[in-house]
Motif scaffolding. Structure first.
Motif, PDB file in Angstrom:
ATOM      1  N   VAL A  49       0.856  -1.204   0.000  1.00  0.00           N
ATOM      2  CA  VAL A  49       0.000   0.000   0.000  1.00  0.00           C
ATOM      3  C   VAL A  49       0.887   1.248   0.000  1.00  0.00           C
ATOM      4  CG1 VAL A  49      -1.803   1.286   1.214  1.00  0.00           C
ATOM      5  CG2 VAL A  49      -1.863  -1.206   1.222  1.00  0.00           C
ATOM      6  N   TYR A  50       1.932   1.219   0.818  1.00  0.00           N
ATOM      7  CA  TYR A  50       2.873   2.347   0.854  1.00  0.00           C
ATOM      8  C   TYR A  50       3.479   2.556  -0.542  1.00  0.00           C
ATOM      9  CZ  TYR A  50       6.639   5.431   2.375  1.00  0.00           C
ATOM     10  OH  TYR A  50       7.496   6.503   2.512  1.00  0.00           O
ATOM     11  N   PRO A  58       9.142   1.623   1.178  1.00  0.00           N
ATOM     12  CA  PRO A  58       9.517   2.379   2.377  1.00  0.00           C
ATOM     13  C   PRO A  58      10.786   1.820   3.017  1.00  0.00           C
ATOM     14  CG  PRO A  58       7.801   0.793   2.904  1.00  0.00           C
ATOM     15  CD  PRO A  58       8.041   0.666   1.424  1.00  0.00           C
ATOM     16  N   ASN A  59      11.504   2.683   3.778  1.00  0.00           N
ATOM     17  CA  ASN A  59      12.546   2.123   4.646  1.00  0.00           C
ATOM     18  C   ASN A  59      11.863   1.640   5.926  1.00  0.00           C
ATOM     19  OD1 ASN A  59      12.204   4.315   6.393  1.00  0.00           O
ATOM     20  ND2 ASN A  59      13.823   5.518   5.371  1.00  0.00           N
ATOM     21  N   LEU A  63       7.989   2.408   7.001  1.00  0.00           N
ATOM     22  CA  LEU A  63       7.001   1.326   7.041  1.00  0.00           C
ATOM     23  C   LEU A  63       6.360   1.231   8.429  1.00  0.00           C
ATOM     24  CD1 LEU A  63       5.522  -0.992   5.709  1.00  0.00           C
ATOM     25  CD2 LEU A  63       7.437  -2.494   6.275  1.00  0.00           C
ATOM     26  N   ALA A  64       7.193   1.361   9.474  1.00  0.00           N
ATOM     27  CA  ALA A  64       6.652   1.269  10.846  1.00  0.00           C
ATOM     28  C   ALA A  64       5.649   2.400  11.075  1.00  0.00           C
ATOM     29  CB  ALA A  64       7.792   1.323  11.853  1.00  0.00           C
ATOM     30  N   ASP A  65       5.997   3.615  10.650  1.00  0.00           N
ATOM     31  CA  ASP A  65       5.086   4.761  10.836  1.00  0.00           C
ATOM     32  C   ASP A  65       3.790   4.560  10.047  1.00  0.00           C
ATOM     33  OD1 ASP A  65       7.001   5.899  12.383  1.00  0.00           O
ATOM     34  OD2 ASP A  65       7.669   7.387  10.896  1.00  0.00           O
ATOM     35  N   PHE A  66       3.960   4.046   8.818  1.00  0.00           N
ATOM     36  CA  PHE A  66       2.785   3.850   7.954  1.00  0.00           C
ATOM     37  C   PHE A  66       1.866   2.777   8.539  1.00  0.00           C
ATOM     38  CE2 PHE A  66       0.701   2.056   4.126  1.00  0.00           C
ATOM     39  CZ  PHE A  66       0.012   3.191   3.740  1.00  0.00           C
ATOM     40  N   ASP A  67       2.475   1.726   9.015  1.00  0.00           N
ATOM     41  CA  ASP A  67       1.711   0.634   9.633  1.00  0.00           C
ATOM     42  C   ASP A  67       0.931   1.172  10.843  1.00  0.00           C
ATOM     43  OD1 ASP A  67       0.780  -1.858  10.209  1.00  0.00           O
ATOM     44  OD2 ASP A  67       2.645  -2.614  11.076  1.00  0.00           O
ATOM     45  N   ALA A  72      -4.059   2.929  13.431  1.00  0.00           N
ATOM     46  CA  ALA A  72      -4.737   3.990  14.198  1.00  0.00           C
ATOM     47  C   ALA A  72      -6.034   4.439  13.542  1.00  0.00           C
ATOM     48  CB  ALA A  72      -3.790   5.176  14.360  1.00  0.00           C
ATOM     49  N   ASN A  73      -6.233   4.082  12.293  1.00  0.00           N
ATOM     50  CA  ASN A  73      -7.407   4.593  11.562  1.00  0.00           C
ATOM     51  C   ASN A  73      -8.492   3.549  11.315  1.00  0.00           C
ATOM     52  OD1 ASN A  73      -7.289   7.519  10.623  1.00  0.00           O
ATOM     53  ND2 ASN A  73      -5.184   6.817  10.318  1.00  0.00           N
ATOM     54  N   ARG A  74      -8.455   2.459  12.077  1.00  0.00           N
ATOM     55  CA  ARG A  74      -9.390   1.361  11.785  1.00  0.00           C
ATOM     56  C   ARG A  74     -10.805   1.594  12.313  1.00  0.00           C
ATOM     57  NH1 ARG A  74      -5.199  -3.394  13.549  1.00  0.00           N
ATOM     58  NH2 ARG A  74      -4.100  -3.582  11.558  1.00  0.00           N
ATOM     59  N   ILE A  75     -10.926   2.408  13.338  1.00  0.00           N
ATOM     60  CA  ILE A  75     -12.257   2.544  13.985  1.00  0.00           C
ATOM     61  C   ILE A  75     -13.178   3.385  13.094  1.00  0.00           C
ATOM     62  CG2 ILE A  75     -13.462   3.520  15.993  1.00  0.00           C
ATOM     63  CD1 ILE A  75     -10.885   2.780  17.589  1.00  0.00           C
ATOM     64  N   ILE A  76     -14.411   2.915  12.923  1.00  0.00           N
ATOM     65  CA  ILE A  76     -15.383   3.686  12.137  1.00  0.00           C
ATOM     66  C   ILE A  76     -16.388   4.334  13.083  1.00  0.00           C
ATOM     67  CG2 ILE A  76     -15.106   2.333  10.017  1.00  0.00           C
ATOM     68  CD1 ILE A  76     -17.588   0.777  10.668  1.00  0.00           C
ATOM     69  N   PRO A  77     -16.955   5.488  12.681  1.00  0.00           N
ATOM     70  CA  PRO A  77     -17.890   6.171  13.587  1.00  0.00           C
ATOM     71  C   PRO A  77     -19.086   5.278  13.937  1.00  0.00           C
ATOM     72  CG  PRO A  77     -17.342   7.559  11.692  1.00  0.00           C
ATOM     73  CD  PRO A  77     -16.757   6.212  11.412  1.00  0.00           C
ATOM     74  N   ASP A  78     -19.586   5.448  15.165  1.00  0.00           N
ATOM     75  CA  ASP A  78     -20.773   4.678  15.600  1.00  0.00           C
ATOM     76  C   ASP A  78     -21.950   4.889  14.652  1.00  0.00           C
ATOM     77  OD1 ASP A  78     -19.532   3.562  17.715  1.00  0.00           O
ATOM     78  OD2 ASP A  78     -20.277   5.016  19.193  1.00  0.00           O
ATOM     79  N   ASP A  79     -22.062   6.105  14.124  1.00  0.00           N
ATOM     80  CA  ASP A  79     -23.186   6.387  13.211  1.00  0.00           C
ATOM     81  C   ASP A  79     -23.103   5.495  11.966  1.00  0.00           C
ATOM     82  OD1 ASP A  79     -24.113   8.238  14.943  1.00  0.00           O
ATOM     83  OD2 ASP A  79     -23.384   9.990  13.853  1.00  0.00           O
ATOM     84  N   VAL A  80     -21.885   5.211  11.528  1.00  0.00           N
ATOM     85  CA  VAL A  80     -21.737   4.343  10.341  1.00  0.00           C
ATOM     86  C   VAL A  80     -22.080   2.895  10.715  1.00  0.00           C
ATOM     87  CG1 VAL A  80     -20.135   3.509   8.564  1.00  0.00           C
ATOM     88  CG2 VAL A  80     -20.121   5.921   9.231  1.00  0.00           C
TER      89      VAL A  80
END
Ligand code: ACO
Length: 377
Positions: A49-50, A58-59, A63-67, A72-80
């Motif tokens: 993906v990177y 990536p170096n 890669l660690a930062d991207f991972d 950190a972005n997996r949670i979806i809003p409760d409304d969704v």
């Protein structure tokens, strides 16, 4: 002079690209210059993906930062989640399409079509996609969605959220490779549809929603599910020849064969073939692979010379099936892998945008006289 009609836009080039290279005659696929075989054997989905989004491998730190960003972005809003609950009786692809569309209403950058914001949104959609599919699968069974587990990688976390059970390494790796193989494939039907949406200067959420809707069709992403249904119908390798001949004699197609671009074997199929065989043997169910192998090596052998060879979807279904994934989720897994590819295609479209708007030659009647409805028979 009537215009030249190129049905299905076959073999039409509409732009240049730096995303993927496909040689349909040789059966070669490169993502950003890297061979799919190397990526399938040596890389991870996160790294791919990177590579796709930023153009280079990536170096370690990158890669660690991207991972971390993906995790950190997996949670979806409760409304969704509530939207998903409302439409949970629909096909998983319909639910995914609706939920991605709904996410647009919650994304603070939804209207920002700059390259940077589009990549950020693509990362968020890539991260959230598995949460949508898994939450839907749980809700439709009357179960609570499982929260994402930040200790697991992208593939492992998806399996965890789907089954509420920590997956083993082997299963995680299988899905990781599957995601890599589905991540990008040039302007195929769904990516082209996404680009058409982007070309109107609409936003990434709209474009990915378009992509999901287009992928759903059996001529595109729906084939894996159809292949496994066919294998289940066949039931036993000894029945394969007769079953397939009947299909072909009726003018039907064998799903998982043929491709608009490849005249040789789809290079992605090799990795799934090998894994389908090994998984079948290990799980004590070699029959599904044997049925598929029989179709490939016997029934469809004469079709090779016509350029109709096995495609990426042929062996995928048997793997998902053996992993215990319900058949109506097969295509959603394809979609989850493809979100980075759709994002990249939209980035390329935005960078040098022109409205994608082909023509059709009118062959209907002309200048008819309008009859008021009262006078029509
Ligand atoms: N089985 C039998 N014959 C086939 C198959 C097949 N799977 N695929 C194509 N053919 C034949 C067609 O009947 C046609 O024969 P004809 O010229 O004698 O009429 C010829 O091959 C060309 O077929 P088209 O449909 O014109 O080729 P096109 O490039 O438009 O289609 C497609 C490609 C849609 C993928 C087609 O091969 C197909 O329907 N395959 C089955 C579905 C499938 O596996 N889809 C997944 C594709 S991969 C992906 O999207 C990730």
């Amino acid at each position: 002079m009537p215009p030249e009609i190129i049905k299905g836009l076959k073999d039409v080039y509409f732009d240049t690209t730096e995303s993927s290279f496909i040689d349909g005659i040789e059966g070669k696929l490169l993502y950003r210059g890297y061979n799919i075989h190397d990526l399938a054997e040596k890389s991870t989905f996160e790294e791919v993906v990177y590579l796709l989004l930023y153009g280079d491998l990536p170096n370690k730190k990158q890669l660690a930062d991207f991972d971390s960003l993906l995790r950190a972005n997996r949670i979806i809003p409760d409304d969704v989640i509530q939207v998903i609950d409302l439409v949970k009786t629909g096909h998983p692809m319909d639910v995914l399409r609706t939920a991605i569309s709904a996410l647009g209403s919650f994304d603070p950058e939804v209207t920002d079509n700059s390259v940077e914001a589009t990549i950020r949104k693509g990362i968020r959609l890539t991260a959230m996609g598995p949460t949508i599919v898994a939450a839907h699968h749980r809700l439709r069974q009357g179960l609570e969605p499982v929260a994402p587990n930040p200790d697991l990688n992208h593939a492992g976390n998806f399996l965890y959220m789907l089954f509420d059970e920590l997956p083993n390494q082997e299963t995680t790796d299988l899905l990781d490779v599957d995601f890599i193989l589905h991540a990008e494939h040039g302007p195929n039907a769904s990516a082209f549809a996404a680009r058409v949406t982007a070309s109107t200067v609409s936003d990434l959420h709209s474009a990915v929603t378009t992509g999901v809707g287009t992928l759903k069709g059996p001529a595109h992403g729906g084939a894996a599910e159809e292949v496994m249904k066919m294998a289940l119908d066949i039931g036993n390798p000894e029945n394969a020849a007769e079953y397939a001949s009947n299909l072909l004699d009726n003018g039907d197609r064998i799903m998982g064969f043929g491709h608009r671009v490849y005249r040789a074997e789809d290079p992605r199929a090799r990795h799934l073939r090998d894994r389908s065989k090994v998984l079948g043997e290990k799980s004590g169910h070699p029959e599904w692979f044997q049925i598929l192998q029989h179709l490939e090596e016997n029934t469809m052998q004469p079709y090779r010379s016509k350029g109709i060879c096995v495609n990426v979807d042929f062996f995928a279904g048997s793997i998902y099936y053996l992993l215990g994934i319900p058949d109506d989720l097969f295509i959603s897994i394809f979609a989850l892998g493809r979100i980075p590819g759709w994002t990249l295609q939209c980035v390329e479209q935005y960078k040098d945008n022109i409205l994608l708007r082909p023509l059709t030659e009118y062959i209907g009647e002309m200048d008819l006289e309008y009859t008021p409805i009262e006078s029509r028979s």
